[in-house]
Design a protein around this motif. Structure first.
Motif, short mmCIF file in Angstrom:
data_model
loop_
_atom_site.label_atom_id
_atom_site.label_comp_id
_atom_site.label_asym_id
_atom_site.label_seq_id
_atom_site.Cartn_x
_atom_site.Cartn_y
_atom_site.Cartn_z
N ALA A 1 -22.21 2.06 7.68
CA ALA A 1 -23.56 2.35 8.15
C ALA A 1 -24.60 2.17 7.05
N ILE A 2 -24.23 2.45 5.79
CA ILE A 2 -25.20 2.33 4.71
C ILE A 2 -25.09 1.00 3.96
N ALA A 3 -24.00 0.27 4.19
CA ALA A 3 -23.85 -1.01 3.51
C ALA A 3 -24.99 -1.97 3.81
N PRO A 4 -25.50 -2.04 5.07
CA PRO A 4 -26.65 -2.93 5.31
C PRO A 4 -27.88 -2.54 4.48
N LEU A 5 -28.06 -1.23 4.25
CA LEU A 5 -29.19 -0.80 3.41
C LEU A 5 -28.99 -1.24 1.97
N ILE A 6 -27.76 -1.14 1.48
CA ILE A 6 -27.48 -1.61 0.12
C ILE A 6 -27.77 -3.10 -0.01
N LEU A 7 -27.39 -3.85 1.01
CA LEU A 7 -27.66 -5.29 0.99
C LEU A 7 -29.15 -5.56 1.03
N LEU A 8 -29.89 -4.73 1.77
CA LEU A 8 -31.34 -4.91 1.85
C LEU A 8 -32.00 -4.61 0.52
N ALA B 1 -14.59 -3.67 -0.76
CA ALA B 1 -14.86 -5.09 -1.01
C ALA B 1 -14.89 -5.88 0.28
N ILE B 2 -13.96 -5.59 1.19
CA ILE B 2 -13.91 -6.32 2.45
C ILE B 2 -15.12 -5.98 3.31
N VAL B 3 -15.53 -4.71 3.33
CA VAL B 3 -16.73 -4.32 4.08
C VAL B 3 -17.94 -5.09 3.59
N ALA B 4 -18.10 -5.18 2.28
CA ALA B 4 -19.24 -5.91 1.72
C ALA B 4 -19.18 -7.39 2.07
N GLU B 5 -17.99 -7.96 2.04
CA GLU B 5 -17.86 -9.39 2.34
C GLU B 5 -18.04 -9.68 3.82
N VAL C 1 -20.41 15.25 -1.02
CA VAL C 1 -19.71 15.48 0.24
C VAL C 1 -20.48 14.88 1.41
N ALA C 2 -21.80 15.07 1.40
CA ALA C 2 -22.62 14.51 2.48
C ALA C 2 -22.55 12.99 2.49
N SER C 3 -22.60 12.37 1.31
CA SER C 3 -22.55 10.91 1.25
C SER C 3 -21.20 10.38 1.72
N GLN C 4 -20.14 11.16 1.47
CA GLN C 4 -18.81 10.73 1.91
C GLN C 4 -18.66 10.89 3.41
N SER C 5 -19.43 11.79 4.01
CA SER C 5 -19.34 12.01 5.45
C SER C 5 -19.97 10.89 6.25
N VAL C 6 -20.81 10.10 5.60
CA VAL C 6 -21.47 8.99 6.28
C VAL C 6 -20.61 7.75 6.16
#
Length: 261
Positions: free
Chosen positions: A109-116, A194-198, A100-105
């Motif tokens: 906001a976290i996609a740049p961290l995943i890319l890093l 997918a679009i957010v990541a691209e 639930v907490a992860s879905q609230s974010v």
């Protein structure tokens, strides 16, 4: 036959409405002399699509591949987590607040961290898609597992059915409509992921094509990519609905739960 006629009438009304909107759009752009880099006419979008259809479809293939891979990963993880939580309630109390907490974010906001952490490429796209799409599957699956008729549960207990037998022969079949409800919601979220990541870091895909078109003031190309993305999303959603009609014992209109992410 009457149902088929009603469906055809509904589809005809939708097509006529779409055509009217397109004609209004074309007339507004031409009549108001709107700059084409701000708002292209539908005829400009069609011309751009015809001119660069090979490139546009090439980018679409990359997006579809990322959507499918991330969606499958999300479904596998969500179903496995749901089965563990219904089998061991302690697991649900431990991990559900985290879900639930992860879905609230917001995922943007976290996609740049995943890319890093992972780097730009297919892996990060799959992870972003999976992180967005898994939640409705988990929630709906758990709702289905918990909504089993108590009388049926008592019957299984009265014949000393094991936990495995109760799950496979009662909980899982009962939860199938709920699972499909989550799967259909997840289809639209997978496209979004997918679009957010691209958008963040990609050299291919429809999201990249939309951004490159806007940066180069080729708005017609961006519109062509967006329209193709809408077609992909609708096709994905429709395909999942067809699978549900084939496998589920309850029609989509009879669902007891619809969870929005």
């Amino acid at each position: 036959m009457s149902a088929l006629r009603r469906w055809a009438a509904g589809q005809g009304a939708a097509v006529l409405t779409l055509l009217a909107l397109l004609l209004l759009w074309e007339a507004a752009v031409v009549g108001l002399d709107i700059q084409r880099f701000l708002l292209p006419a539908p005829s400009d979008v069609v011309a751009e699509f015809i001119k660069d259809y090979r490139m546009i479809f090439g980018h679409a293939v990359q997006t579809v591949w990322g959507i499918l891979a991330g969606y499958i990963a999300a479904v596998v993880f969500a179903l496995a987590a749901s089965m563990a939580m219904i089998r061991w309630p302690l697991v649900e109390r431990m991990v559900m607040p985290i879900f639930v907490a992860s879905q609230s974010v917001p995922k943007i906001a976290i996609a740049p961290l995943i890319l890093l952490w992972i780097g730009a490429g297919a892996g990060s796209k799959i992870l972003v898609v999976a992180s967005i799409a898994f939640f409705p599957v988990v929630i709906n699956t758990m709702a289905g597992f918990k909504q089993v008729d108590q009388g049926l549960m008592d019957v299984f207990r009265s014949v000393d059915a094991t936990s495995r037998q109760t799950f496979l022969r009662l909980r899982l079949p009962y939860a199938v409509p709920y699972i499909f409800a989550g799967l259909r919601i997840a289809t639209t979220l997978a496209v979004l992921g997918a679009i957010v990541a691209e958008w963040l870091a990609a050299t291919d895909g429809i999201g990249y094509l939309v951004l490159s078109g806007s940066f180069n003031f080729n708005t017609a190309r961006s519109f062509a990519a967006i329209i193709l993305l809408a077609v992909i999303g609708m096709s994905f959603f429709g395909a999942m609905g067809a699978v549900e009609r084939a496998l589920s014992w309850r029609r989509p209109s009879e669902e007891a739960t619809r969870v929005q992410a």
